[in-house]
Design an enzyme around this catalytic site. Structure first.
Site, PDB file in Angstrom:
ATOM      1  N   HIS A   1      -4.084   1.367  -5.509  1.00  0.00           N
ATOM      2  CA  HIS A   1      -2.738   1.989  -4.752  1.00  0.00           C
ATOM      3  C   HIS A   1      -1.811   2.423  -6.094  1.00  0.00           C
ATOM      4  O   HIS A   1      -0.961   3.271  -5.819  1.00  0.00           O
ATOM      5  CB  HIS A   1      -2.139   0.911  -4.063  1.00  0.00           C
ATOM      6  CG  HIS A   1      -0.866   1.359  -3.219  1.00  0.00           C
ATOM      7  ND1 HIS A   1      -1.066   2.393  -2.428  1.00  0.00           N
ATOM      8  CD2 HIS A   1       0.428   1.104  -3.237  1.00  0.00           C
ATOM      9  CE1 HIS A   1       0.342   2.479  -1.622  1.00  0.00           C
ATOM     10  NE2 HIS A   1       1.172   1.745  -2.455  1.00  0.00           N
TER      11      HIS A   1
ATOM     12  N   ASP B   1       2.918   6.089  -1.874  1.00  0.00           N
ATOM     13  CA  ASP B   1       3.510   5.021  -1.149  1.00  0.00           C
ATOM     14  C   ASP B   1       4.927   5.377  -0.397  1.00  0.00           C
ATOM     15  O   ASP B   1       4.679   6.637  -0.008  1.00  0.00           O
ATOM     16  CB  ASP B   1       3.777   3.897  -2.101  1.00  0.00           C
ATOM     17  CG  ASP B   1       4.465   2.516  -1.304  1.00  0.00           C
ATOM     18  OD1 ASP B   1       3.375   1.963  -0.932  1.00  0.00           O
ATOM     19  OD2 ASP B   1       5.489   2.317  -1.121  1.00  0.00           O
TER      20      ASP B   1
ATOM     21  N   TYR C   1      12.543  -0.289   4.334  1.00  0.00           N
ATOM     22  CA  TYR C   1      11.572  -0.327   5.392  1.00  0.00           C
ATOM     23  C   TYR C   1      12.230  -0.370   6.957  1.00  0.00           C
ATOM     24  O   TYR C   1      11.811   0.222   7.791  1.00  0.00           O
ATOM     25  CB  TYR C   1      11.029  -1.665   5.161  1.00  0.00           C
ATOM     26  CG  TYR C   1       9.524  -1.399   4.034  1.00  0.00           C
ATOM     27  CD1 TYR C   1       8.374  -1.273   4.625  1.00  0.00           C
ATOM     28  CD2 TYR C   1       9.970  -1.444   2.921  1.00  0.00           C
ATOM     29  CE1 TYR C   1       7.394  -0.991   3.458  1.00  0.00           C
ATOM     30  CE2 TYR C   1       9.037  -1.254   1.961  1.00  0.00           C
ATOM     31  CZ  TYR C   1       7.705  -1.080   2.077  1.00  0.00           C
ATOM     32  OH  TYR C   1       6.808  -1.020   1.220  1.00  0.00           O
TER      33      TYR C   1
END
Length: 386
Positions: free
Chosen positions: A359, A178, A308
């Site tokens: 994930h 990630d 982000y």
């Protein structure tokens, strides 16, 4: 600030405030007959919150987390929290493991003993590691500067200083998934002289492949990715859109409501795990709630979402990586990278398709991931220096 021991000790006032909020929830309605397709399903969330209120024992989880050797040190004005567990073997390799969002440093808690002491878990003591697991800046117990932004590249620079200048490792390994994948790749790009090798469980969203105009030059797998990635982003990437554009607006609600925070995080754990629609098959309620608690007790959901924004607006381009790279592909992960693209852009020396897993690799399949990391770094152990 020198390296100082760190111990988690949440005040009773914080826990009492949480209890009050969980006792006074303002639940929304949910359309009859709908499930997870519209977001976190209300019956599941009510069940989880009931467990949170009546059975979850933070003090027990706090005690378990405090079993690890934890520290804090200041790197370029940022207080970095990290676990540092020494390996039990003749020549441990130092390895820094970097987590992502919406997990936290506890992503790796189950894998740490498998790497530090493989002999006690059916492995070879020759495969041991010194394991360093930091909290990303603005996540959990690591601070974030109030007057400057920070992106994956900036974090990689902090990690280089943490490992080399603060901890004294002249050569080390790095791994992540990630956000941790991006940080690890920038670390390898900018400081190849420090890296023994890197290990990744994903390559993130490959933007240049999505926008490539040279379809004739692309493999069938790359063409599939180019078509499928925008569909995934459209259907599943709403969180990413708001966190990369207006994270501050989101932060007000999630910082004020523990149930809102849980709903925002849990949706991704269910959608991105190899769990057949039941996250409890892979990750326990205690693990899920402990991860949520890390965000709640430190009030870092806003700052974690903000990365982000920074990665969207200030991240430098990624170049070709020459450091030896291992990639483990977990079949239920999101946006599986095309091997051809990876081979062109990284120095891949080991590519493994795992039998199962999604994930949150180290939480879902710690044994599989630990053995894969051991296997990848085995040929490079003679290059270790301290």
């Amino acid at each position: 600030m020198s390296i100082e021991p760190f111990h988690i000790q949440v005040s009773d006032e914080v826990l009492d405030d949480l209890k009050y909020r969980l006792d006074h929830i303002h639940w929304p309605d949910q359309l009859e007959g709908s499930g997870w397709e519209r977001g976190t399903e209300i019956n599941y969330l009510k069940s989880l919150v009931s467990y949170w209120r009546e059975q979850f024992d933070w003090r027990k989880q706090e005690s378990q987390l405090n079993r690890f050797s934890q520290f804090k040190c200041n790197v370029d004005g940022i207080d970095i929290h990290f676990i540092h567990e020494k390996g039990n073997g003749p020549n441990p390799i130092p390895i820094i493991l970097t987590h992502g969002w919406p997990d936290s440093y506890i992503r790796y808690q189950k894998i740490i003993p498998l790497l530090t002491d493989p002999a006690s878990h059916g492995g070879d003591p020759e495969d041991s590691f010194d394991v360093i697991v930091p909290s990303l800046p603005g996540f959990g117990f690591s601070s974030l500067p109030k007057h400057s932004s920070i992106n994956n590249y900036d974090i990689s620079e902090l990690w280089a200083k943490l490992m080399n200048e603060k901890l004294g490792y002249s050569k080390f390994a790095a791994a992540g998934g990630d956000i941790g994948s991006g940080v690890t790749r920038y670390l390898a790009l900018s400081h190849p002289e420090l890296l023994i090798g890197i290990h990744l469980t994903d390559i993130g969203i490959i933007r240049d492949l999505m926008t490539s105009q040279d379809n004739i030059e692309l493999s069938e797998e790359e063409l599939h990715y180019k078509k499928s990635a925008p569909v995934w982003i459209s259907n599943e990437g709403g969180y990413m859109s708001i966190q990369s554009t207006k994270p501050q607006t989101l932060a007000y609600g999630l910082s004020d409501s523990p149930v809102g925070l849980a709903a925002w995080i849990i949706e991704k754990f269910l959608a991105w795990s190899d769990c057949n629609g039941d996250i409890r098959q892979k990750i326990s309620e205690d693990e899920l709630l402990t991860n949520i608690m890390i965000y709640w007790i430190t009030n870092t959901i806003g700052s974690s979402a903000g990365i982000y924004y920074e990665n969207t607006h200030s991240l430098p381009p990624m170049g070709h990586i020459e450091v030896p790279t291992g990639i483990a592909i977990f079949p239920a992960d999101i946006l599986l990278p095309p091997k051809e693209w990876a081979m062109r852009n990284l120095n891949i020396t080991r590519w493994t398709t795992m039998a199962r897993g999604g994930h949150f690799t180290a939480m879902e399949e710690p044994g599989l991931l630990a053995e894969e990391i051991r296997a990848f770094f085995r040929p490079y152990r003679t290059k270790t220096q301290k």
